[in-house]
Scaffold this motif. Sequence first.
Motif, PDB file in Angstrom:
ATOM      1  N   THR A  38       0.846  -1.195   0.000  1.00 45.21           N
ATOM      2  CA  THR A  38       0.000   0.000   0.000  1.00 45.21           C
ATOM      3  C   THR A  38       0.875   1.235   0.000  1.00 45.21           C
ATOM      4  O   THR A  38       1.823   1.338   0.779  1.00 45.21           O
ATOM      5  N   ARG A  39       0.547   2.161  -0.864  1.00 43.77           N
ATOM      6  CA  ARG A  39       1.306   3.417  -0.937  1.00 43.77           C
ATOM      7  C   ARG A  39       0.784   4.396   0.104  1.00 43.77           C
ATOM      8  O   ARG A  39      -0.420   4.594   0.241  1.00 43.77           O
ATOM      9  N   LEU A  40       1.723   5.017   0.835  1.00 41.86           N
ATOM     10  CA  LEU A  40       1.363   6.010   1.837  1.00 41.86           C
ATOM     11  C   LEU A  40       2.206   7.256   1.614  1.00 41.86           C
ATOM     12  O   LEU A  40       3.430   7.208   1.678  1.00 41.86           O
ATOM     13  N   ASP A  41       1.552   8.393   1.367  1.00 38.97           N
ATOM     14  CA  ASP A  41       2.225   9.676   1.203  1.00 38.97           C
ATOM     15  C   ASP A  41       2.066  10.490   2.486  1.00 38.97           C
ATOM     16  O   ASP A  41       0.948  10.735   2.945  1.00 38.97           O
ATOM     17  N   VAL A  42       3.198  10.909   3.046  1.00 39.31           N
ATOM     18  CA  VAL A  42       3.201  11.643   4.310  1.00 39.31           C
ATOM     19  C   VAL A  42       3.898  12.980   4.109  1.00 39.31           C
ATOM     20  O   VAL A  42       4.951  13.048   3.463  1.00 39.31           O
ATOM     21  N   ALA A 186       0.436   2.506   9.823  1.00 34.83           N
ATOM     22  CA  ALA A 186       0.640   1.073   9.637  1.00 34.83           C
ATOM     23  C   ALA A 186      -0.032   0.279  10.755  1.00 34.83           C
ATOM     24  O   ALA A 186      -0.692  -0.738  10.507  1.00 34.83           O
ATOM     25  N   ARG A 187       0.121   0.718  12.002  1.00 36.28           N
ATOM     26  CA  ARG A 187      -0.510   0.016  13.114  1.00 36.28           C
ATOM     27  C   ARG A 187      -2.032   0.052  12.996  1.00 36.28           C
ATOM     28  O   ARG A 187      -2.718  -0.926  13.296  1.00 36.28           O
ATOM     29  N   GLY A 194       7.371  -0.440   5.232  1.00 36.31           N
ATOM     30  CA  GLY A 194       8.432  -1.011   4.418  1.00 36.31           C
ATOM     31  C   GLY A 194       9.427   0.046   4.002  1.00 36.31           C
ATOM     32  O   GLY A 194       9.812   0.917   4.786  1.00 36.31           O
ATOM     33  N   ARG A 195       9.792  -0.008   2.749  1.00 35.89           N
ATOM     34  CA  ARG A 195      10.819   0.900   2.244  1.00 35.89           C
ATOM     35  C   ARG A 195      10.256   2.287   1.961  1.00 35.89           C
ATOM     36  O   ARG A 195       9.048   2.474   1.830  1.00 35.89           O
ATOM     37  N   THR A 237       7.123   9.221   0.549  1.00 36.18           N
ATOM     38  CA  THR A 237       6.263   8.116   0.121  1.00 36.18           C
ATOM     39  C   THR A 237       6.804   6.809   0.675  1.00 36.18           C
ATOM     40  O   THR A 237       7.949   6.453   0.405  1.00 36.18           O
ATOM     41  N   PHE A 238       5.955   6.122   1.472  1.00 31.62           N
ATOM     42  CA  PHE A 238       6.339   4.837   2.066  1.00 31.62           C
ATOM     43  C   PHE A 238       5.558   3.718   1.360  1.00 31.62           C
ATOM     44  O   PHE A 238       4.483   3.952   0.781  1.00 31.62           O
ATOM     45  N   GLU A 239       6.084   2.522   1.503  1.00 29.55           N
ATOM     46  CA  GLU A 239       5.349   1.333   1.086  1.00 29.55           C
ATOM     47  C   GLU A 239       4.972   0.559   2.346  1.00 29.55           C
ATOM     48  O   GLU A 239       5.854   0.179   3.136  1.00 29.55           O
TER      49      GLU A 239
END
Length: 241
Positions: A38-42, A186-187, A194-195, A237-239
């Motif tokens: 899942t892509r997460l933009d922070v 994520a929690r 991830g990366r 951007t996290f995975e």
Amino acid sequence: MRQMMMASALAFATVATTAPIAAAQAQTMMPVQTINGTRLDVVATGEVTRVPDIARISTGVITTATTASAALEQNAVQMRKVRDALRRAGIADNDIQTSSINLYPDYRQDERGGGNPQLIGYRAQNEVTVKFRDIANTGKILDALVAQGANQINGPMLSIDKPEAALDEARTRALANARSRAELYARATGKKVGRIVAISESGGGMPGPVYGRAAMMAESSKIDPGEQSLGVTLNVTFELE
């Protein structure tokens, strides 16, 4: 036989010329980065505070006389005293910069009204921008300038001379804040961080200058530097796996 040899040579030449092109194309093709989770933009900001270590003021002299040459001459004499006072205070020549030299006609309106303004003289103005590297002594220097004939003082403008180390600390904090926020998401979704897929920096950076005002300074004037905040904003951007 000759035709076969010519055909073979042509085929070899074709392979020889196309091979470098194919190799060059292979070198310019970049692999496309894909996200399997899942892509997460922070967006996160990091801030630090520092005490300003540079003060800048604008100071100068305004003189008036009946002729333009006399106004300029008087101005030059007074400005020489101002520059000498700055040098005696330890201000280096490269921290003194002329910012403006102006000459204006002075008019007086006819008191009876209806008449044209009368030229009564000229006003000469000379200003320099001064950088103080010892803020603690700024007030004493301003007092000395006034004593030597400076009748125009504006500022001070307080800033940080070399902010890069502080900005790097702010960047580290921003990245830590971004990861902390990603861990929270994520929690909440039952995943793990991830990366990092991408990082970009936007906004933030150097703070705007902080202005004070020092018109006609009193004896033992004091400048309080306070603190300035420096901030950096990161788009990360996290995975999530």
